[in-house]
Design a protein around this motif. Structure first.
Motif, PDB file in Angstrom:
ATOM      1  N   ARG A 147       0.834  -1.202   0.000  1.00 16.23           N
ATOM      2  CA  ARG A 147       0.000   0.000   0.000  1.00 16.23           C
ATOM      3  C   ARG A 147       0.867   1.249   0.000  1.00 16.23           C
ATOM      4  O   ARG A 147       0.573   2.212  -0.726  1.00 16.23           O
ATOM      5  N   ARG A 179      -3.514  -7.763  -0.859  1.00 17.24           N
ATOM      6  CA  ARG A 179      -4.681  -7.071  -0.289  1.00 17.24           C
ATOM      7  C   ARG A 179      -4.377  -5.618   0.075  1.00 17.24           C
ATOM      8  O   ARG A 179      -5.299  -4.868   0.396  1.00 17.24           O
ATOM      9  N   SER A 183      -9.018  -5.381  -3.583  1.00 18.37           N
ATOM     10  CA  SER A 183      -9.920  -6.094  -2.682  1.00 18.37           C
ATOM     11  C   SER A 183     -10.400  -7.375  -3.340  1.00 18.37           C
ATOM     12  O   SER A 183     -10.487  -7.472  -4.575  1.00 18.37           O
ATOM     13  N   GLU A 184     -10.711  -8.341  -2.520  1.00 15.47           N
ATOM     14  CA  GLU A 184     -11.233  -9.598  -3.048  1.00 15.47           C
ATOM     15  C   GLU A 184     -12.574  -9.375  -3.727  1.00 15.47           C
ATOM     16  O   GLU A 184     -12.907 -10.050  -4.702  1.00 15.47           O
ATOM     17  N   ALA A 185     -13.347  -8.386  -3.223  1.00 15.46           N
ATOM     18  CA  ALA A 185     -14.649  -8.087  -3.830  1.00 15.46           C
ATOM     19  C   ALA A 185     -14.485  -7.635  -5.276  1.00 15.46           C
ATOM     20  O   ALA A 185     -15.240  -8.058  -6.170  1.00 15.46           O
ATOM     21  N   ASP A 186     -13.490  -6.783  -5.532  1.00 14.77           N
ATOM     22  CA  ASP A 186     -13.257  -6.322  -6.907  1.00 14.77           C
ATOM     23  C   ASP A 186     -12.769  -7.462  -7.796  1.00 14.77           C
ATOM     24  O   ASP A 186     -13.094  -7.522  -8.991  1.00 14.77           O
ATOM     25  N   THR A 249      -0.824 -11.709   2.794  1.00 11.69           N
ATOM     26  CA  THR A 249      -2.155 -12.032   2.286  1.00 11.69           C
ATOM     27  C   THR A 249      -2.042 -12.833   0.994  1.00 11.69           C
ATOM     28  O   THR A 249      -0.969 -12.988   0.426  1.00 11.69           O
ATOM     29  N   ASP A 533      -5.330 -15.955   5.011  1.00 10.18           N
ATOM     30  CA  ASP A 533      -5.483 -16.258   3.580  1.00 10.18           C
ATOM     31  C   ASP A 533      -4.767 -17.551   3.221  1.00 10.18           C
ATOM     32  O   ASP A 533      -5.290 -18.382   2.483  1.00 10.18           O
TER      33      ASP A 533
END
Length: 657
Positions: A147, A179, A183-186, A249, A533
């Motif tokens: 990040r 991560r 994101s895992e959602a994306d 992750t 993870d």
């Protein structure tokens, strides 16, 4: 970076650091050794210093990168002592040179639309600018450092979304930060594609798990985890400064590259993938960007001789395959590339330099493989071969990117021998030798006793025979680990070997050994938890294999048991058998009359593995249902050993200093 390194970081990141006995200065003989290094290598060649800074866009604005709970994941000032131009007397000048180069940290422009984040973790992050978004090649080790790297990029370049992440290979320092970027959602929504080489998941989550505890302990020495960052301690790892401390992750790939050469177009960028299985990692691939005439060589070519067998322990890598794939990369991309980027160290610019580097690295692994086999077939043993092949041919040995900073000729030729012939050198005297402690006691007794040996060792130390002092001193320490004088002299010899070593991992191992001889083994305090993870990514067979490794044969002696395991969410069944102190299982099968049948979900198994839930709690809550003998599963778990990574290495197992 293998999964054993993950175990290391889990167990050692928050280790309690106690005061260490003061290190000794370099001896005059060590200083003399350094002077010889300065004479034999081309230190006047400063091209790498220019290349390591080339394309600098911005430095990191903050001096530390922190985790959510305030711990330091990365400290940019930790190696400030390395700013001195001349190497101190306690560091090999060749290693000092690399340590300074690895200190260059920031955002760098490699070529049009290709950038790198370097110097804030062990590995590099490469960012390719697509038409509408970003393609990230490798994600560093932790979410925090990843990040911070992306934030630095966004502070200096247009803010585009990440549309793809590429894992070049299955070592955690190249995927653990994912991560921190996406994101895992994306990923699940299809906004971000994650690409990886064939076999990535199996290798990423299972490689070295079964021997992970032993590897993590040895890796503490290899990376100098407990050493202070100082001129008498840890100065580098050879591949980079150190491993970051933070959150590791994993998001599973959505696209696997399965063809030997696979060409795709991602967000307007043409990408050619070259699979290189069995080289630096079991699952690895190079990446060519034809529009930018840029070749990403993953970790198959770095600015050091790499490991054929890591000193923490791992399956031996195939030097022949490694050389072959470098030859293929050279043939396919050498004349089409203007810049070569690696996922460690700094880039190489210019077609001629790229061809030279790839040719030299190809030749290096071929030489190690073939010359070891030549001498092996003449009847020489591993140590014989290491003694004869003391260095690469001069034309190679004088290239900085072929130096022994991470791998070494000495331990790599022994690795080649091990790959082909195993541990046994053919000498019957070595077939069934005495264990270390009784052998040491008899050796010291035959040499006239501890006092006589200690006196001879002191004379040898005064003559600078540090390797011999370390070898015989080890016998004295194992014969009588309570002999403080023996431990002290052994520590002094290891320390001088560390100071003299060009190889960063050898230095870390020698100095870690000296520290533990003086201070004892440092036990972890409040240990961090493992990456959820990676635990979730373990398959049920991975888990059962590890159960079998933990089975204590003495506790299981004479006991038999059959268990059926049913995983409700996976629709999977396993028939497990305990017999003859061996735990085995068969997938997609069940015993007709089992001792017990266990029904649960994989998610519940993950919670138990992460110690978020105990087996009794899971049974009480209904998350685990047991039909048949209710004590069977508890009885099985009662036969399992729990591994602790703080075992002795430089003194006999079980010795308490």
């Amino acid at each position: 970076m293998r999964l054993a390194r993950l175990a290391l970081l889990i167990s050692a990141t928050f280790a309690v650091m106690s005061a260490s006995a003061a290190p000794k200065p370099a001896t005059p003989l060590t200083e003399q050794s350094h002077a010889e290094w300065l004479r034999k290598l081309p230190f006047s060649d400063r091209a790498d210093y220019e290349d390591a800074k080339r394309g600098l866009v911005a430095r990191f604005p903050e001096r530390t990168i922190k985790t959510a709970d305030g711990n330091v994941a990365w400290d940019f000032d930790a190696y400030a002592f390395e700013s001195a131009a001349d190497a101190p007397s306690t560091v090999n000048p060749s290693l000092w040179r690399l340590a300074q180069l690895n200190n260059e940290a920031g955002l760098f422009k490699v070529s049009d639309r290709v950038y790198q984040i370097r110097g804030n973790d062990l590995a590099n992050m490469t960012i390719v600018e697509g038409d509408t978004g970003l393609i990230v090649i490798d994600t560093l080790l932790t979410a925090e450092t990843a990040r911070a790297g992306l934030d630095l990029y966004y502070a200096n370049r247009p803010r585009k979304p990440i549309v793809a992440v590429i894992y070049t290979h299955s070592h955690v320092d190249h995927f653990g930060g994912v991560r921190g970027l996406v994101s895992e959602a994306d990923v699940k929504a299809g906004k971000v594609a994650i690409l990886a080489p064939h076999g990535f998941m199996d290798e990423a989550v299972s490689e070295n798990v079964l021997a992970g505890t032993a590897m993590s302990r040895r890796a503490q020495f290899m990376y100098g985890i407990n050493l202070p960052k100082s001129a008498t301690g840890q100065v580098d790892t050879g591949l980079g400064k150190a491993t970051a401390r933070g959150t590791m992750t994993l998001i599973a790939p959505t696209v696997l590259i399965e063809k030997p050469i696979d060409t795709r177009r991602i967000d307007g960028v043409d990408i050619e993938f070259q699979l290189t299985p069995g080289t630096e990692a079991p699952a690895e691939m190079n990446i060519y960007l034809p529009q930018f005439r840029t070749l990403c060589i993953a970790e198959n070519a770095v600015r050091t001789q790499h490991n054929l067998l890591t000193l923490r322990g791992a399956p031996v890598r195939d030097a022949k395959a490694w050389s072959y794939f470098l030859a293929q990369s050279l043939l396919r991309y050498g004349n089409r590339s203007d810049v070569l980027v690696g996922q460690h160290h700094w880039p190489t610019w210019g077609r001629e330099k790229i061809v030279e580097l790839l040719s030299d690295q190809r030749d290096m692994y071929a030489y190690l493989n073939d010359q070891t086999l030549r001498l092996m077939n003449q009847g020489y043993t591993p140590l014989d071969i290491a003694g004869q092949l003391k260095s690469l041919p001069p034309a190679l040995a004088n290239k900085w990117y072929a130096r022994d900073y991470y791998g070494s000729v000495s331990h790599n030729v022994r690795a080649v021998y091990q790959r082909y012939l195993g541990f046994y050198d053919g000498n019957p005297a070595h077939l069934n030798p005495l264990p270390p402690v009784p052998a040491a006691r008899k050796t010291i007794e035959w040499m006239g006793g501890a006092d006589a040996v200690l006196a001879k060792l002191r004379d040898a130390y005064a003559r600078g025979e540090y390797r011999w002092v370390a070898q015989i001193g080890n016998e004295l320490v194992f014969a009588d680990p309570s002999n403080a004088a023996a431990r002290a002299l052994q520590a002094d010899a290891l320390e001088q070997l560390g100071y003299q070593s060009e190889n960063a991992t050898w230095r870390n191992i020698y100095l870690s050994g000296a520290m533990e001889l003086r201070d004892g083994v440092r036990q972890s305090g409040a240990a961090g938890t493992s990456s959820s993870d990676l635990v979730r990514a373990l398959t049920v067979p991975n888990f059962f294999d590890f159960l079998a490794v933990r089975l204590n044969a003495d506790k299981a002696a004479g006991k038999t048991m059959t268990l059926n395991w049913r995983f409700s969410d996976l629709n999977q069944r396993y028939a497990m058998t305990l017999r003859n102190s061996a735990l085995t299982y068969v997938a997609e099968a069940e015993h007709a009359q089992p001792t017990a049948t266990v029904t649960l979900s994989k998610a519940t198994l993950d919670q138990i593995s992460l110690k978020q839930l105990t087996l009794p709690q899971a049974i009480q809550s209904g998350a685990v249902r047991i039909d048949g003998n209710p004590q069977a599963v508890a009885g099985l778990f009662g036969m399992l050993d729990t591994f602790e990574s703080g075992f002795n290495l430089v003194t006999p197992r079980g010795h308490q200093q």
